[in-house]
Motif scaffolding. Structure first.
Motif, PDB file in Angstrom:
ATOM      1  N   SER A  33      -9.195  15.087  -2.147  1.00 49.11           N
ATOM      2  CA  SER A  33      -8.365  16.523  -2.413  1.00 49.11           C
ATOM      3  C   SER A  33      -7.897  17.152  -1.233  1.00 49.11           C
ATOM      4  CB  SER A  33      -9.761  17.252  -3.041  1.00 49.11           C
ATOM      5  OG  SER A  33      -9.449  18.770  -3.097  1.00 49.11           O
ATOM      6  N   ARG A  34      -7.072  17.984  -1.697  1.00 48.98           N
ATOM      7  CA  ARG A  34      -6.482  18.718  -0.282  1.00 48.98           C
ATOM      8  C   ARG A  34      -7.328  19.836   0.170  1.00 48.98           C
ATOM      9  NH1 ARG A  34      -0.760  20.337  -3.315  1.00 48.98           N
ATOM     10  NH2 ARG A  34      -0.526  21.570  -1.428  1.00 48.98           N
ATOM     11  N   VAL A  35      -8.289  20.048  -0.624  1.00 54.35           N
ATOM     12  CA  VAL A  35      -9.381  20.950  -0.076  1.00 54.35           C
ATOM     13  C   VAL A  35     -10.545  20.172   0.538  1.00 54.35           C
ATOM     14  CG1 VAL A  35     -11.020  22.546  -0.783  1.00 54.35           C
ATOM     15  CG2 VAL A  35      -9.187  22.558  -2.071  1.00 54.35           C
ATOM     16  N   TYR A  36     -11.018  20.361   1.995  1.00 51.84           N
ATOM     17  CA  TYR A  36     -11.821  19.398   2.661  1.00 51.84           C
ATOM     18  C   TYR A  36     -13.159  19.247   2.081  1.00 51.84           C
ATOM     19  CZ  TYR A  36     -14.500  18.085   6.913  1.00 51.84           C
ATOM     20  OH  TYR A  36     -15.410  17.451   7.714  1.00 51.84           O
ATOM     21  N   HIS A  37     -13.240  18.010   1.864  1.00 54.14           N
ATOM     22  CA  HIS A  37     -14.541  17.256   1.218  1.00 54.14           C
ATOM     23  C   HIS A  37     -15.056  17.877  -0.086  1.00 54.14           C
ATOM     24  CE1 HIS A  37     -16.664  15.766   5.314  1.00 54.14           C
ATOM     25  NE2 HIS A  37     -15.409  15.211   5.022  1.00 54.14           N
ATOM     26  N   LYS A  38     -13.816  18.323  -0.813  1.00 55.03           N
ATOM     27  CA  LYS A  38     -13.947  18.604  -2.272  1.00 55.03           C
ATOM     28  C   LYS A  38     -14.706  17.633  -3.223  1.00 55.03           C
ATOM     29  CE  LYS A  38     -12.081  21.067  -6.226  1.00 55.03           C
ATOM     30  NZ  LYS A  38     -10.885  21.702  -6.836  1.00 55.03           N
ATOM     31  N   GLU A  39     -14.049  16.389  -2.656  1.00 55.96           N
ATOM     32  CA  GLU A  39     -14.359  15.038  -3.409  1.00 55.96           C
ATOM     33  C   GLU A  39     -15.407  14.185  -2.762  1.00 55.96           C
ATOM     34  OE1 GLU A  39     -13.759  14.442  -6.359  1.00 55.96           O
ATOM     35  OE2 GLU A  39     -12.097  16.131  -6.604  1.00 55.96           O
ATOM     36  N   GLU A  40     -16.330  13.383  -3.185  1.00 58.20           N
ATOM     37  CA  GLU A  40     -16.974  12.485  -2.448  1.00 58.20           C
ATOM     38  C   GLU A  40     -16.426  11.389  -2.008  1.00 58.20           C
ATOM     39  OE1 GLU A  40     -20.391  12.797  -1.879  1.00 58.20           O
ATOM     40  OE2 GLU A  40     -19.988  14.627  -2.630  1.00 58.20           O
ATOM     41  N   PRO A  41     -16.820  10.500  -0.640  1.00 55.14           N
ATOM     42  CA  PRO A  41     -16.037   9.451  -0.368  1.00 55.14           C
ATOM     43  C   PRO A  41     -15.633   8.416  -1.378  1.00 55.14           C
ATOM     44  CG  PRO A  41     -17.666   9.823   0.923  1.00 55.14           C
ATOM     45  CD  PRO A  41     -17.943  10.755  -0.077  1.00 55.14           C
ATOM     46  N   LYS A  42     -14.424   7.836  -1.525  1.00 54.94           N
ATOM     47  CA  LYS A  42     -13.706   7.095  -2.583  1.00 54.94           C
ATOM     48  C   LYS A  42     -13.979   5.673  -1.997  1.00 54.94           C
ATOM     49  CE  LYS A  42     -13.020  10.685  -5.044  1.00 54.94           C
ATOM     50  NZ  LYS A  42     -13.866  10.767  -6.270  1.00 54.94           N
ATOM     51  N   SER A  43     -14.598   4.800  -2.820  1.00 51.14           N
ATOM     52  CA  SER A  43     -14.529   3.264  -2.498  1.00 51.14           C
ATOM     53  C   SER A  43     -14.835   2.383  -3.708  1.00 51.14           C
ATOM     54  CB  SER A  43     -15.707   3.224  -1.579  1.00 51.14           C
ATOM     55  OG  SER A  43     -16.985   3.395  -2.328  1.00 51.14           O
TER      56      SER A  43
ATOM     57  N   LEU B 111       0.774  -1.359  -0.004  1.00 47.73           N
ATOM     58  CA  LEU B 111      -0.067  -0.122  -0.040  1.00 47.73           C
ATOM     59  C   LEU B 111       0.768   1.107  -0.120  1.00 47.73           C
ATOM     60  CD1 LEU B 111      -2.691  -0.987   2.635  1.00 47.73           C
ATOM     61  CD2 LEU B 111      -3.082  -0.560   0.148  1.00 47.73           C
ATOM     62  N   LEU B 112       0.273   2.439  -0.612  1.00 38.98           N
ATOM     63  CA  LEU B 112       1.099   3.687  -0.533  1.00 38.98           C
ATOM     64  C   LEU B 112       1.069   4.315   0.973  1.00 38.98           C
ATOM     65  CD1 LEU B 112      -0.047   5.278  -3.839  1.00 38.98           C
ATOM     66  CD2 LEU B 112       2.418   4.817  -3.216  1.00 38.98           C
ATOM     67  N   GLY B 113       0.474   3.564   1.935  1.00 41.88           N
ATOM     68  CA  GLY B 113       0.663   4.170   3.290  1.00 41.88           C
ATOM     69  C   GLY B 113      -0.323   3.331   4.207  1.00 41.88           C
ATOM     70  N   ALA B 114      -0.025   3.519   5.305  1.00 50.15           N
ATOM     71  CA  ALA B 114      -0.694   2.427   6.300  1.00 50.15           C
ATOM     72  C   ALA B 114      -2.064   3.064   6.546  1.00 50.15           C
ATOM     73  CB  ALA B 114      -0.118   2.916   7.808  1.00 50.15           C
ATOM     74  N   GLY B 115      -2.600   4.063   6.263  1.00 47.53           N
ATOM     75  CA  GLY B 115      -3.809   4.748   6.386  1.00 47.53           C
ATOM     76  C   GLY B 115      -4.566   4.862   5.177  1.00 47.53           C
ATOM     77  N   ALA B 116      -4.033   4.482   3.990  1.00 39.98           N
ATOM     78  CA  ALA B 116      -4.433   4.892   2.728  1.00 39.98           C
ATOM     79  C   ALA B 116      -5.671   4.071   2.398  1.00 39.98           C
ATOM     80  CB  ALA B 116      -3.587   4.567   1.576  1.00 39.98           C
ATOM     81  N   ALA B 117      -5.973   2.950   2.943  1.00 36.66           N
ATOM     82  CA  ALA B 117      -7.103   2.080   2.668  1.00 36.66           C
ATOM     83  C   ALA B 117      -7.627   1.269   3.686  1.00 36.66           C
ATOM     84  CB  ALA B 117      -6.785   1.248   1.557  1.00 36.66           C
ATOM     85  N   ARG B 118      -8.850   1.059   3.950  1.00 37.43           N
ATOM     86  CA  ARG B 118      -9.549   0.234   4.800  1.00 37.43           C
ATOM     87  C   ARG B 118     -10.721  -0.390   4.371  1.00 37.43           C
ATOM     88  NH1 ARG B 118      -9.572   0.583  10.731  1.00 37.43           N
ATOM     89  NH2 ARG B 118     -11.502  -0.342  11.536  1.00 37.43           N
TER      90      ARG B 118
END
Length: 440
Positions: A373-383, A349-356
């Motif tokens: 996004s680096r802007v808070y909640h600019k994107e919908e949750p990704k799954s 994985l690209l990071g310990a917290g990158a996916a769950r």
């Protein structure tokens, strides 16, 4: 709980108080010093004209102009974009400038918050404050977050006060402007390289000294991350399960309960009230048996992953992930698109917290942060909804981090399942390889 001033990491004295009031400080004080070195050594965190010329910084969205004079706090945001000409005129007039999401414009702040959100298991945010000499930008108040003040330039005078009552200890929401705040329990001047911590609910105010401006970064975390917030997720789910599985929760209420229950009847001495309340208490005790704790934690985790910043990738991680794949356009055709993973390819994985992985009934879904996004909640949750044949392998990959494992080691029943999972995760930017892939 006790506020804490950590002196510059070059100082022989590490702190002014020995009573660390928060587990967060116990874990992270020296760690934060290392992050502060990163910030101070990178001028990109500061206010500079390029930031406002090159980026669409909007008043009220990305930047606030504030003042606090004669006990009155005011916001002076004009409509539209913040540009240097107007911005510095406000500053010269004695106004403070607050950048609300510097991580959207500064890779340094983004990197720091990305590390902290993983360490704290909670969203980490930031504001940057630039305050002219001899001024104060905000009234005394308390916040609903754990606050870490990192002084970057100049000096600032801080006063911190105890919560005024038990009701204001670890509050759920930030306060309005406060008065009758008593005497400060800490009165301190921060200089560049100093760090000040105070927990939720501690009233604070700050002002600039007569001879210098102040630039500081406030890092915040642990907003709505309490046991009570977890129970808000847990209790409705527990009740829904109990009603499905236990007939006691489905029995009808007494026909006459409105005659002896409710506020208008709360002062009555009626044996029916005692029996009714005893029944409610019994059902509440039974409710524990139906509490889906792991499912409630997954609900919190989904919110957290949506809140998270995307991971900051090193040059090596970019080169060995989809972001550095050799695909390109040239000579009128797509080139380098034949990169292939093989059974011996080492991945992680690209990071310990990158996916769950999170469960919801019979469905298992992989939530991830790499497309946030680096802007808070600019994107919908990704799954991604996981296929049954991939679930065990995905769990294996998550628990293997930070070790690389070969695609062939993934616990899937078929080679095709192993390859399809690895290719999916690579295309989604969730994994990278031990060595950059080359086009065949």
């Amino acid at each position: 709980m006790t506020p804490l001033k950590l002196l510059n990491s070059n100082s022989s004295t590490m702190c002014t108080r020995s009573r660390f009031g928060s587990e967060m400080i116990d874990r992270s004080s020296v760690f934060l010093f290392d992050l502060e070195r990163i910030i101070i050594s990178n001028v990109t965190v500061g206010y500079n004209d390029l930031c406002f010329v090159q980026n669409d910084v909007q008043y009220g969205v990305n930047l606030d102009v504030t003042s606090y004079t004669n006990g009155k706090r005011e916001t002076h945001n004009p409509p539209g974009r913040a540009l240097p000409y107007t911005l510095w005129d406000f500053y010269e007039s004695g106004c403070s400038l607050r950048m609300l999401n510097p991580q959207a414009f500064s890779s340094t702040v983004w990197q720091v918050l990305s590390i902290l959100q993983e360490k704290f298991g909670s969203m980490a945010g930031a504001n940057v404050y630039l305050t002219p000499a001899r001024t104060q930008g905000f009234a005394p108040h308390y916040d609903d977050i754990e606050a870490f003040i990192l002084q970057l330039e100049g000096k600032k005078h801080w006063r911190v006060y105890n919560p005024r009552s038990e009701d204001e200890v670890l509050p759920l929401v930030s306060s309005r402007n406060q008065d009758e705040i008593g005497q400060p329990i800490m009165d301190v001047v921060l200089e560049a390289g100093d760090l000040l911590y105070f927990p939720r609910g501690f009233i604070h105010q700050d002002d600039c000294l007569p001879d210098t401006h102040s630039l500081h970064l406030t890092v915040s975390s642990f907003q709505r991350n309490s046991w009570g917030d977890l129970l808000l997720k847990l209790m409705p789910a527990a009740l829904e399960t109990a009603m499905e599985e236990d007939v006691e929760f489905r029995k009808g209420l007494p026909l006459d309960y409105l005659q002896f229950m409710g506020v208008q009847n709360s002062e009555k001495e009626d044996p029916r009230r005692d029996k009714f309340i005893a029944c409610v208490e019994g059902l509440m005790k039974k409710l524990v048996d139906y509490a889906p704790v792991d499912a409630a934690v997954d609900q919190k985790a989904k919110d957290f992953l949506h809140d998270c910043l995307p991971p900051v990738l090193s040059a090596e991680e970019k080169a060995s992930s989809v972001y550095g794949a050799p695909a390109r356009w040239g000579d009128g055709e797509a080139l380098g698109v034949t990169v292939q993973l093989k059974g011996q390819t080492q991945i992680r994985l690209l990071g310990a917290g990158a996916a769950r992985l999170c469960g919801d009934g019979d469905t298992v879904t992989l939530f991830y942060t790499t497309e946030n996004s680096r802007v808070y909640h600019k994107e919908e949750p990704k799954s991604i909804e996981m296929k049954a044949e991939h679930i065990d392998a995905m769990e294996f990959l998550i628990h293997s981090y930070p070790k690389f494992v070969s695609v062939a080691c993934l616990p899937c029943e078929t080679v095709e399942a192993k390859m399809s999972l690895a290719e999916l995760l690579f295309e989604k930017g969730l994994i990278h390889t031990a060595e950059p892939l080359t086009a065949e």
